[in-house]
Motif scaffolding. Sequence first.
Motif, PDB file in Angstrom:
ATOM      1  N   PHE A 182      -0.183   1.957  -8.187  1.00 45.03           N
ATOM      2  CA  PHE A 182       1.123   2.008  -7.539  1.00 45.03           C
ATOM      3  C   PHE A 182       1.283   0.827  -6.583  1.00 45.03           C
ATOM      4  O   PHE A 182       0.361   0.491  -5.843  1.00 45.03           O
ATOM      5  CB  PHE A 182       1.320   3.326  -6.787  1.00 45.03           C
ATOM      6  CG  PHE A 182       1.630   4.474  -7.697  1.00 45.03           C
ATOM      7  CD1 PHE A 182       2.919   4.677  -8.159  1.00 45.03           C
ATOM      8  CD2 PHE A 182       0.627   5.332  -8.117  1.00 45.03           C
ATOM      9  CE1 PHE A 182       3.208   5.728  -9.025  1.00 45.03           C
ATOM     10  CE2 PHE A 182       0.906   6.389  -8.973  1.00 45.03           C
ATOM     11  CZ  PHE A 182       2.200   6.586  -9.432  1.00 45.03           C
ATOM     12  N   TYR A 183       2.482   0.230  -6.634  1.00 43.28           N
ATOM     13  CA  TYR A 183       2.837  -0.850  -5.723  1.00 43.28           C
ATOM     14  C   TYR A 183       4.089  -0.434  -4.957  1.00 43.28           C
ATOM     15  O   TYR A 183       5.073  -0.003  -5.554  1.00 43.28           O
ATOM     16  CB  TYR A 183       3.093  -2.147  -6.488  1.00 43.28           C
ATOM     17  CG  TYR A 183       1.837  -2.961  -6.744  1.00 43.28           C
ATOM     18  CD1 TYR A 183       1.676  -4.219  -6.185  1.00 43.28           C
ATOM     19  CD2 TYR A 183       0.806  -2.446  -7.519  1.00 43.28           C
ATOM     20  CE1 TYR A 183       0.519  -4.955  -6.400  1.00 43.28           C
ATOM     21  CE2 TYR A 183      -0.359  -3.166  -7.743  1.00 43.28           C
ATOM     22  CZ  TYR A 183      -0.494  -4.422  -7.177  1.00 43.28           C
ATOM     23  OH  TYR A 183      -1.646  -5.144  -7.391  1.00 43.28           O
ATOM     24  N   LEU A 184       4.025  -0.539  -3.639  1.00 45.34           N
ATOM     25  CA  LEU A 184       5.164  -0.214  -2.789  1.00 45.34           C
ATOM     26  C   LEU A 184       6.167  -1.365  -2.812  1.00 45.34           C
ATOM     27  O   LEU A 184       5.809  -2.523  -2.570  1.00 45.34           O
ATOM     28  CB  LEU A 184       4.692   0.024  -1.353  1.00 45.34           C
ATOM     29  CG  LEU A 184       5.779   0.283  -0.313  1.00 45.34           C
ATOM     30  CD1 LEU A 184       6.441   1.643  -0.546  1.00 45.34           C
ATOM     31  CD2 LEU A 184       5.206   0.205   1.108  1.00 45.34           C
ATOM     32  N   SER A 185       7.433  -1.059  -3.082  1.00 41.11           N
ATOM     33  CA  SER A 185       8.491  -2.071  -3.019  1.00 41.11           C
ATOM     34  C   SER A 185       8.908  -2.223  -1.565  1.00 41.11           C
ATOM     35  O   SER A 185       9.583  -1.342  -1.009  1.00 41.11           O
ATOM     36  CB  SER A 185       9.682  -1.651  -3.881  1.00 41.11           C
ATOM     37  OG  SER A 185       9.327  -1.664  -5.245  1.00 41.11           O
ATOM     38  N   LEU A 186       8.542  -3.323  -0.962  1.00 42.71           N
ATOM     39  CA  LEU A 186       8.739  -3.507   0.470  1.00 42.71           C
ATOM     40  C   LEU A 186      10.216  -3.528   0.847  1.00 42.71           C
ATOM     41  O   LEU A 186      10.583  -3.179   1.972  1.00 42.71           O
ATOM     42  CB  LEU A 186       8.040  -4.790   0.917  1.00 42.71           C
ATOM     43  CG  LEU A 186       8.036  -5.140   2.399  1.00 42.71           C
ATOM     44  CD1 LEU A 186       7.578  -3.964   3.253  1.00 42.71           C
ATOM     45  CD2 LEU A 186       7.161  -6.346   2.672  1.00 42.71           C
ATOM     46  N   ILE A 200       1.407  -3.959  -3.070  1.00 42.01           N
ATOM     47  CA  ILE A 200       2.742  -4.173  -2.508  1.00 42.01           C
ATOM     48  C   ILE A 200       3.491  -5.243  -3.286  1.00 42.01           C
ATOM     49  O   ILE A 200       2.916  -6.252  -3.711  1.00 42.01           O
ATOM     50  CB  ILE A 200       2.651  -4.527  -1.011  1.00 42.01           C
ATOM     51  CG1 ILE A 200       4.035  -4.410  -0.352  1.00 42.01           C
ATOM     52  CG2 ILE A 200       2.047  -5.897  -0.782  1.00 42.01           C
ATOM     53  CD1 ILE A 200       3.974  -4.226   1.144  1.00 42.01           C
ATOM     54  N   GLU A 201       4.789  -4.975  -3.489  1.00 40.55           N
ATOM     55  CA  GLU A 201       5.683  -5.924  -4.162  1.00 40.55           C
ATOM     56  C   GLU A 201       6.637  -6.482  -3.126  1.00 40.55           C
ATOM     57  O   GLU A 201       7.307  -5.734  -2.416  1.00 40.55           O
ATOM     58  CB  GLU A 201       6.458  -5.207  -5.276  1.00 40.55           C
ATOM     59  CG  GLU A 201       7.466  -6.089  -6.001  1.00 40.55           C
ATOM     60  CD  GLU A 201       8.891  -5.883  -5.523  1.00 40.55           C
ATOM     61  OE1 GLU A 201       9.683  -6.839  -5.647  1.00 40.55           O
ATOM     62  OE2 GLU A 201       9.220  -4.793  -5.016  1.00 40.55           O
ATOM     63  N   LEU A 216       5.113  -1.765 -15.401  1.00 37.83           N
ATOM     64  CA  LEU A 216       6.020  -0.841 -16.075  1.00 37.83           C
ATOM     65  C   LEU A 216       7.327  -0.641 -15.329  1.00 37.83           C
ATOM     66  O   LEU A 216       8.209   0.081 -15.797  1.00 37.83           O
ATOM     67  CB  LEU A 216       5.329   0.523 -16.239  1.00 37.83           C
ATOM     68  CG  LEU A 216       4.020   0.513 -17.028  1.00 37.83           C
ATOM     69  CD1 LEU A 216       3.290   1.838 -16.836  1.00 37.83           C
ATOM     70  CD2 LEU A 216       4.284   0.252 -18.503  1.00 37.83           C
ATOM     71  N   GLY A 217       7.462  -1.276 -14.171  1.00 40.21           N
ATOM     72  CA  GLY A 217       8.661  -1.074 -13.373  1.00 40.21           C
ATOM     73  C   GLY A 217       8.582   0.249 -12.640  1.00 40.21           C
ATOM     74  O   GLY A 217       7.526   0.688 -12.196  1.00 40.21           O
ATOM     75  N   VAL A 270       0.912  -1.158 -13.776  1.00 39.19           N
ATOM     76  CA  VAL A 270       1.520  -1.019 -12.454  1.00 39.19           C
ATOM     77  C   VAL A 270       2.828  -0.244 -12.552  1.00 39.19           C
ATOM     78  O   VAL A 270       3.623  -0.450 -13.480  1.00 39.19           O
ATOM     79  CB  VAL A 270       1.788  -2.411 -11.829  1.00 39.19           C
ATOM     80  CG1 VAL A 270       2.762  -2.327 -10.658  1.00 39.19           C
ATOM     81  CG2 VAL A 270       0.478  -3.040 -11.373  1.00 39.19           C
ATOM     82  N   ILE A 271       3.036   0.640 -11.598  1.00 35.80           N
ATOM     83  CA  ILE A 271       4.346   1.257 -11.373  1.00 35.80           C
ATOM     84  C   ILE A 271       4.782   0.893  -9.960  1.00 35.80           C
ATOM     85  O   ILE A 271       4.017   1.068  -9.003  1.00 35.80           O
ATOM     86  CB  ILE A 271       4.306   2.790 -11.531  1.00 35.80           C
ATOM     87  CG1 ILE A 271       4.096   3.167 -13.010  1.00 35.80           C
ATOM     88  CG2 ILE A 271       5.599   3.426 -11.015  1.00 35.80           C
ATOM     89  CD1 ILE A 271       3.988   4.668 -13.250  1.00 35.80           C
ATOM     90  N   GLU A 272       6.002   0.371  -9.835  1.00 36.08           N
ATOM     91  CA  GLU A 272       6.565   0.051  -8.532  1.00 36.08           C
ATOM     92  C   GLU A 272       7.407   1.226  -8.042  1.00 36.08           C
ATOM     93  O   GLU A 272       8.097   1.871  -8.816  1.00 36.08           O
ATOM     94  CB  GLU A 272       7.460  -1.190  -8.616  1.00 36.08           C
ATOM     95  CG  GLU A 272       6.756  -2.451  -9.022  1.00 36.08           C
ATOM     96  CD  GLU A 272       7.729  -3.608  -9.166  1.00 36.08           C
ATOM     97  OE1 GLU A 272       8.900  -3.464  -8.719  1.00 36.08           O
ATOM     98  OE2 GLU A 272       7.347  -4.640  -9.723  1.00 36.08           O
TER      99      GLU A 272
END
Length: 422
Positions: free
Chosen positions: A44-48, A67-68, A225-226, A267-269
């Motif tokens: 998981f990536y956090l969309s800042l 983090i994105e 994967l968005g 990855v899922i954001e």
Amino acid sequence: MNLTESEIAACSNDFETPFYLYDGDFMEQHYKWLRALTDPAIHFYLSLKANNNLHIVKLFQQWGVGIEVASAGELALALHAGFTADKIIFSGPGKKKSELEFAVGKGIYCIIVESIDELHYIEELAQLENKDVNIAVRINPDQSFGNTAIKMGGVPRQFGIDESMLDSVFDAIGRLRYVKFIGIHVYTGTQNLNADSIIESMKYTVDLGAKIFERYGIVCELINLGGGFGVPYFAHEKPLDIGKITAAVNSYVQHARASLFGQTTFVIESGRFLLAQAAVYVTKVLYRKYSKGEVFIIVDGGMHHHAASTFRGRSIRSNYPMKCIRLQEADWPSEPEKVTIAGPLCTPEDCIGKDIEMPSLYPGDLVYVLNSGAYGLSFSPVHFLGHPTPMEILKREGTHRVIRHRGSAEDLIRNQAALCEI
């Protein structure tokens, strides 16, 4: 969210309204619940962009999230929050050369490329640094995937490179020395409450990675994967079936890793889904007034702090979920009534609630907006009319602490005053 009306009221006594109040314990529980549902191979990536409060970002860093970022400012904040370069990806359709130079210099995990020109800019900068730079290509897919609140793929958009142009992309990459292609990114829309369309989009992305291997002989090290997981804001909306999504996507990823993508990072954001339900935006009633047969409740916060909750730019005028706390009981009536709740700004768009039923409200009472943890302050025109930015407060393990101080009148002239002395 586990915030109670009594603690919201207590905070309004201790801190000046308006303010954001975040439930950090809920954030942790919510993320770890989602993490437990999802295959360990998916990161998981956090969309800042959803929330740029440094203290909140630090919490997610401590929980192992990537983090994105989408600007040099967000990249600087992510680094300050403790994210190591190998946990940062940089996306956005209009990165300036100075921003790319900053990202290249910091050696972040991956830059998400959204045009062929951007590939060449990165190559130039990488050559100057004499280092390889990881890039992934954001692809605008040939097909559309259901309805989302904001569609970002499958239709003409400024985001990414059309799938039909991949031959040109890989031809350009093949002629570059320092740019290292590691994967793909597909993001078809945000605030999506349709589980089937999210599943379809993510399956399409995995299949697209396989097509790239078949056509170009390259195995993707990264398949982003968005995301776009939505939360229900309006009465007609239903919660997203996360269990259905994770079960399906886990299956696709497990199959992919058992065949071609054994070493691939998936990855899922997420920003909205991780944060929205963890906070409230709290305002205080300033005035009660009547206009041509309607009741207006004027509060001290609004569009300048929480634009997403107002009717600014919305074609469908629905109300965010909100509640009130009556503090001025006295002898005033409390019967339910239909009111319009408006902020202090000089624009009719500064409307938090239209024709919403509330108990009778009077100066000193509170109105608070739920689902305010994402795209609140970070999405709002904070300079409009020069009101101070709101305080942000974090509840963590039973205590409340300020994580962003209230702004001041001087903020409006900061970085300008000295220039006037000409």
